[in-house]
Write a protein that holds these residues in place. Structure first.
Motif, PDB file in Angstrom:
ATOM      1  N   ASN A  74       0.827  -1.211   0.000  1.00 56.06           N
ATOM      2  CA  ASN A  74       0.000   0.000   0.000  1.00 56.06           C
ATOM      3  C   ASN A  74       0.862   1.262   0.000  1.00 56.06           C
ATOM      4  OD1 ASN A  74      -2.305  -1.522   0.074  1.00 56.06           O
ATOM      5  ND2 ASN A  74      -2.793  -1.131   2.221  1.00 56.06           N
ATOM      6  N   GLU A  75       2.092   1.132   0.517  1.00 58.09           N
ATOM      7  CA  GLU A  75       2.987   2.286   0.586  1.00 58.09           C
ATOM      8  C   GLU A  75       3.468   2.726  -0.794  1.00 58.09           C
ATOM      9  OE1 GLU A  75       3.508   4.023   3.165  1.00 58.09           O
ATOM     10  OE2 GLU A  75       2.921   2.731   4.836  1.00 58.09           O
ATOM     11  N   TYR A  76       3.343   1.835  -1.792  1.00 54.55           N
ATOM     12  CA  TYR A  76       3.685   2.237  -3.157  1.00 54.55           C
ATOM     13  C   TYR A  76       2.534   1.994  -4.133  1.00 54.55           C
ATOM     14  CZ  TYR A  76       5.500  -2.637  -2.929  1.00 54.55           C
ATOM     15  OH  TYR A  76       5.688  -3.985  -2.694  1.00 54.55           O
ATOM     16  N   GLY A  77       1.308   2.033  -3.582  1.00 49.96           N
ATOM     17  CA  GLY A  77       0.115   2.053  -4.418  1.00 49.96           C
ATOM     18  C   GLY A  77      -0.316   0.736  -5.003  1.00 49.96           C
ATOM     19  N   GLU A  78       0.074  -0.385  -4.387  1.00 46.71           N
ATOM     20  CA  GLU A  78      -0.319  -1.700  -4.881  1.00 46.71           C
ATOM     21  C   GLU A  78      -1.031  -2.473  -3.781  1.00 46.71           C
ATOM     22  OE1 GLU A  78       2.873  -3.807  -6.746  1.00 46.71           O
ATOM     23  OE2 GLU A  78       3.545  -2.068  -7.922  1.00 46.71           O
ATOM     24  N   ASP A  79      -1.813  -3.462  -4.190  1.00 48.00           N
ATOM     25  CA  ASP A  79      -2.521  -4.305  -3.236  1.00 48.00           C
ATOM     26  C   ASP A  79      -1.634  -5.451  -2.773  1.00 48.00           C
ATOM     27  OD1 ASP A  79      -4.852  -2.789  -3.492  1.00 48.00           O
ATOM     28  OD2 ASP A  79      -5.548  -3.973  -5.212  1.00 48.00           O
ATOM     29  N   ALA A  80      -1.837  -5.866  -1.541  1.00 45.52           N
ATOM     30  CA  ALA A  80      -1.074  -6.984  -0.987  1.00 45.52           C
ATOM     31  C   ALA A  80      -1.543  -8.301  -1.583  1.00 45.52           C
ATOM     32  CB  ALA A  80      -1.231  -7.009   0.529  1.00 45.52           C
ATOM     33  N   THR A  81      -0.584  -9.181  -1.866  1.00 42.66           N
ATOM     34  CA  THR A  81      -0.874 -10.529  -2.334  1.00 42.66           C
ATOM     35  C   THR A  81      -0.124 -11.515  -1.451  1.00 42.66           C
ATOM     36  OG1 THR A  81       1.012 -10.684  -3.848  1.00 42.66           O
ATOM     37  CG2 THR A  81      -0.998  -9.640  -4.702  1.00 42.66           C
ATOM     38  N   GLU A  82      -0.374 -12.791  -1.628  1.00 41.08           N
ATOM     39  CA  GLU A  82       0.324 -13.807  -0.852  1.00 41.08           C
ATOM     40  C   GLU A  82       1.829 -13.747  -1.104  1.00 41.08           C
ATOM     41  OE1 GLU A  82       0.311 -18.680  -0.277  1.00 41.08           O
ATOM     42  OE2 GLU A  82      -1.365 -17.682  -1.276  1.00 41.08           O
ATOM     43  N   ALA A  83       2.201 -13.371  -2.318  1.00 40.31           N
ATOM     44  CA  ALA A  83       3.625 -13.302  -2.676  1.00 40.31           C
ATOM     45  C   ALA A  83       4.367 -12.215  -1.902  1.00 40.31           C
ATOM     46  CB  ALA A  83       3.777 -13.065  -4.173  1.00 40.31           C
ATOM     47  N   HIS A  84       3.651 -11.222  -1.385  1.00 40.89           N
ATOM     48  CA  HIS A  84       4.308 -10.133  -0.662  1.00 40.89           C
ATOM     49  C   HIS A  84       4.785 -10.555   0.728  1.00 40.89           C
ATOM     50  CE1 HIS A  84       2.313  -7.519  -3.703  1.00 40.89           C
ATOM     51  NE2 HIS A  84       3.380  -6.774  -3.509  1.00 40.89           N
ATOM     52  N   GLY A  85       4.295 -11.682   1.240  1.00 43.72           N
ATOM     53  CA  GLY A  85       4.770 -12.191   2.525  1.00 43.72           C
ATOM     54  C   GLY A  85       4.227 -11.446   3.725  1.00 43.72           C
ATOM     55  N   GLU A  86       5.019 -11.407   4.805  1.00 45.00           N
ATOM     56  CA  GLU A  86       4.611 -10.777   6.056  1.00 45.00           C
ATOM     57  C   GLU A  86       4.920  -9.281   6.029  1.00 45.00           C
ATOM     58  OE1 GLU A  86       6.479 -12.801   9.305  1.00 45.00           O
ATOM     59  OE2 GLU A  86       6.279 -14.752   8.340  1.00 45.00           O
ATOM     60  N   PHE A  87       4.231  -8.537   6.911  1.00 47.78           N
ATOM     61  CA  PHE A  87       4.405  -7.083   6.954  1.00 47.78           C
ATOM     62  C   PHE A  87       4.661  -6.610   8.384  1.00 47.78           C
ATOM     63  CE2 PHE A  87       1.183  -7.854   3.545  1.00 47.78           C
ATOM     64  CZ  PHE A  87       2.034  -7.621   2.470  1.00 47.78           C
ATOM     65  N   ASP A  88       5.217  -5.418   8.492  1.00 50.72           N
ATOM     66  CA  ASP A  88       5.378  -4.726   9.770  1.00 50.72           C
ATOM     67  C   ASP A  88       5.040  -3.256   9.498  1.00 50.72           C
ATOM     68  OD1 ASP A  88       6.101  -3.489  12.109  1.00 50.72           O
ATOM     69  OD2 ASP A  88       8.046  -4.485  12.303  1.00 50.72           O
ATOM     70  N   GLN A  89       3.753  -2.934   9.536  1.00 50.23           N
ATOM     71  CA  GLN A  89       3.321  -1.591   9.180  1.00 50.23           C
ATOM     72  C   GLN A  89       3.695  -0.544  10.224  1.00 50.23           C
ATOM     73  OE1 GLN A  89      -0.779  -3.106   7.775  1.00 50.23           O
ATOM     74  NE2 GLN A  89      -0.390  -1.333   6.466  1.00 50.23           N
ATOM     75  N   ALA A  90       3.941  -0.978  11.460  1.00 52.91           N
ATOM     76  CA  ALA A  90       4.431  -0.031  12.466  1.00 52.91           C
ATOM     77  C   ALA A  90       5.824   0.446  12.085  1.00 52.91           C
ATOM     78  CB  ALA A  90       4.438  -0.691  13.845  1.00 52.91           C
ATOM     79  N   ARG A  91       6.660  -0.470  11.607  1.00 51.68           N
ATOM     80  CA  ARG A  91       8.002  -0.073  11.149  1.00 51.68           C
ATOM     81  C   ARG A  91       7.893   0.828   9.918  1.00 51.68           C
ATOM     82  NH1 ARG A  91      13.682  -3.390  10.089  1.00 51.68           N
ATOM     83  NH2 ARG A  91      14.388  -2.007   8.408  1.00 51.68           N
ATOM     84  N   ASP A  92       7.012   0.482   8.988  1.00 51.69           N
ATOM     85  CA  ASP A  92       6.809   1.351   7.819  1.00 51.69           C
ATOM     86  C   ASP A  92       6.498   2.781   8.257  1.00 51.69           C
ATOM     87  OD1 ASP A  92       7.009  -0.982   6.312  1.00 51.69           O
ATOM     88  OD2 ASP A  92       4.864  -1.112   5.882  1.00 51.69           O
ATOM     89  N   ALA A  93       5.642   2.898   9.266  1.00 51.69           N
ATOM     90  CA  ALA A  93       5.153   4.216   9.690  1.00 51.69           C
ATOM     91  C   ALA A  93       6.244   5.071  10.317  1.00 51.69           C
ATOM     92  CB  ALA A  93       3.990   4.051  10.670  1.00 51.69           C
ATOM     93  N   ILE A  94       7.292   4.451  10.821  1.00 54.07           N
ATOM     94  CA  ILE A  94       8.415   5.203  11.377  1.00 54.07           C
ATOM     95  C   ILE A  94       9.523   5.397  10.349  1.00 54.07           C
ATOM     96  CG2 ILE A  94      10.431   4.900  12.900  1.00 54.07           C
ATOM     97  CD1 ILE A  94       8.215   6.283  14.309  1.00 54.07           C
ATOM     98  N   VAL A  95       9.926   4.320   9.683  1.00 59.53           N
ATOM     99  CA  VAL A  95      11.135   4.371   8.867  1.00 59.53           C
ATOM    100  C   VAL A  95      10.955   5.172   7.582  1.00 59.53           C
ATOM    101  CG1 VAL A  95      12.857   3.021   7.629  1.00 59.53           C
ATOM    102  CG2 VAL A  95      12.033   2.242   9.847  1.00 59.53           C
ATOM    103  N   LEU A  96       9.810   5.062   6.932  1.00 59.37           N
ATOM    104  CA  LEU A  96       9.645   5.784   5.665  1.00 59.37           C
ATOM    105  C   LEU A  96       9.739   7.305   5.856  1.00 59.37           C
ATOM    106  CD1 LEU A  96       6.926   3.618   3.870  1.00 59.37           C
ATOM    107  CD2 LEU A  96       9.415   3.382   3.842  1.00 59.37           C
ATOM    108  N   PRO A  97       9.031   7.892   6.826  1.00 60.40           N
ATOM    109  CA  PRO A  97       9.226   9.330   7.059  1.00 60.40           C
ATOM    110  C   PRO A  97      10.602   9.664   7.628  1.00 60.40           C
ATOM    111  CG  PRO A  97       7.670   8.438   8.653  1.00 60.40           C
ATOM    112  CD  PRO A  97       7.901   7.374   7.640  1.00 60.40           C
ATOM    113  N   LEU A  98      11.209   8.728   8.373  1.00 57.45           N
ATOM    114  CA  LEU A  98      12.560   8.960   8.901  1.00 57.45           C
ATOM    115  C   LEU A  98      13.561   9.084   7.754  1.00 57.45           C
ATOM    116  CD1 LEU A  98      14.588   9.079  11.279  1.00 57.45           C
ATOM    117  CD2 LEU A  98      14.689   6.572  11.167  1.00 57.45           C
ATOM    118  N   VAL A  99      13.446   8.226   6.760  1.00 55.26           N
ATOM    119  CA  VAL A  99      14.340   8.298   5.604  1.00 55.26           C
ATOM    120  C   VAL A  99      14.212   9.651   4.918  1.00 55.26           C
ATOM    121  CG1 VAL A  99      14.734   7.400   3.272  1.00 55.26           C
ATOM    122  CG2 VAL A  99      14.474   5.815   5.193  1.00 55.26           C
TER     123      VAL A  99
END
Length: 260
Positions: A74-99
């Motif tokens: 979702n962070e790059y405008g695509e839907d999640a599929t089984e191939a995308h594996g596991e997620f950690d959206q809390a980390r996304d929410a910190i690291v992407l703006p930190l970068v």
């Protein structure tokens, strides 16, 4: 002498399949302390616990580590599929703006594996969920069996841009690296300079073109054997120098000085 502080981005896990923890690989801390010459500080990557502002005020630089969970598509405008594996959206929410904040301010970071992918997504890029399924690509995933030494063994070459940042840093345009990842860059983000490729064309080394500070990221895992590996050691040494420059004078490290 006070060492620069490097915030090591942690991952969320269930210990013994029931106890939630924030954790970071021991070899990351050893590489930061022993090779970069900095003080490692494990960061619980969750916006309920820390903020980007607090992290940047506390730390002199950041190690964006690898980890099993992937950046949510979702962070790059695509839907999640089984191939995308596991997620950690809390980390996304910190690291992407930190970068993005580090790029703007000139504060140094080093991206590794998932961290490499986070930097690309933070700058507007996208990822392939499983590069081994792409025509002409090879399997870059960690071998499922064997010892740690066997899983982290050097498995393919990375070729750097002649005269570029990584070429200058490594003093060679070709190096051997390990490979333990399933995803990879699909669309490069804004100002993401792809400076190294695997033999099958997979991007392996990047930096943010025009950024004021140290923004190098690699798809492999240089924290393994960092003190002795001729590819890992200069990467962590340069990152440590960038953190020292920031800690001493709040001056960004000029990566162009690394060019061959």
């Amino acid at each position: 002498m006070k060492r620069p502080v490097i915030g090591i981005i942690g991952n969320q896990y269930l210990q013994n399949e029931e106890y939630p923890v924030h954790a970071g690989g021991k070899m990351n801390s050893e590489a930061i302390a022993g090779v970069a010459g900095c003080m490692p500080l494990l960061i619980p990557a969750d916006p309920r616990l820390v903020s980007v502002h607090e992290l940047m005020e506390t730390c002199d630089g950041f190690l964006l580590t690898g980890g099993r969970p992937n950046v949510h598509p979702n962070e790059y405008g695509e839907d999640a599929t089984e191939a995308h594996g596991e997620f950690d959206q809390a980390r996304d929410a910190i690291v992407l703006p930190l970068v993005r904040a580090c790029v703007e301010k000139g504060q140094p970071f080093l991206g590794i594996c998932r961290g490499f992918q986070e930097v690309n997504v933070a700058m507007g890029g996208s990822l392939y969920p499983e590069i081994r399924d792409l025509p002409g690509r090879t399997n870059h995933r960690m071998p499922p069996d064997g010892t740690l030494e066997e899983k982290f063994e050097l498995r393919h070459e990375v070729t750097f841009t002649s005269g570029g940042v990584f070429h200058g840093l490594m003093e060679s345009d070709k190096v051997m690296t390990n490979t333990l990842h399933g995803q990879g860059i699909k669309r490069a983000g804004d100002k993401i300079e792809i400076d190294g490729h695997a033999p099958d064309g997979t991007p392996e080394a990047t930096y943010v073109e025009g950024a004021a500070g140290f923004t190098l990221s690699v798809q492999w895992h240089p924290e393994w054997n960092a003190a002795n590996d001729p590819v890992s050691r200069p990467l962590f040494t340069a990152f440590g120098q960038a953190a020292k420059d920031w800690a001493d004078q709040k001056q960004p490290f000029d990566v162009k000085q690394l060019c061959a």
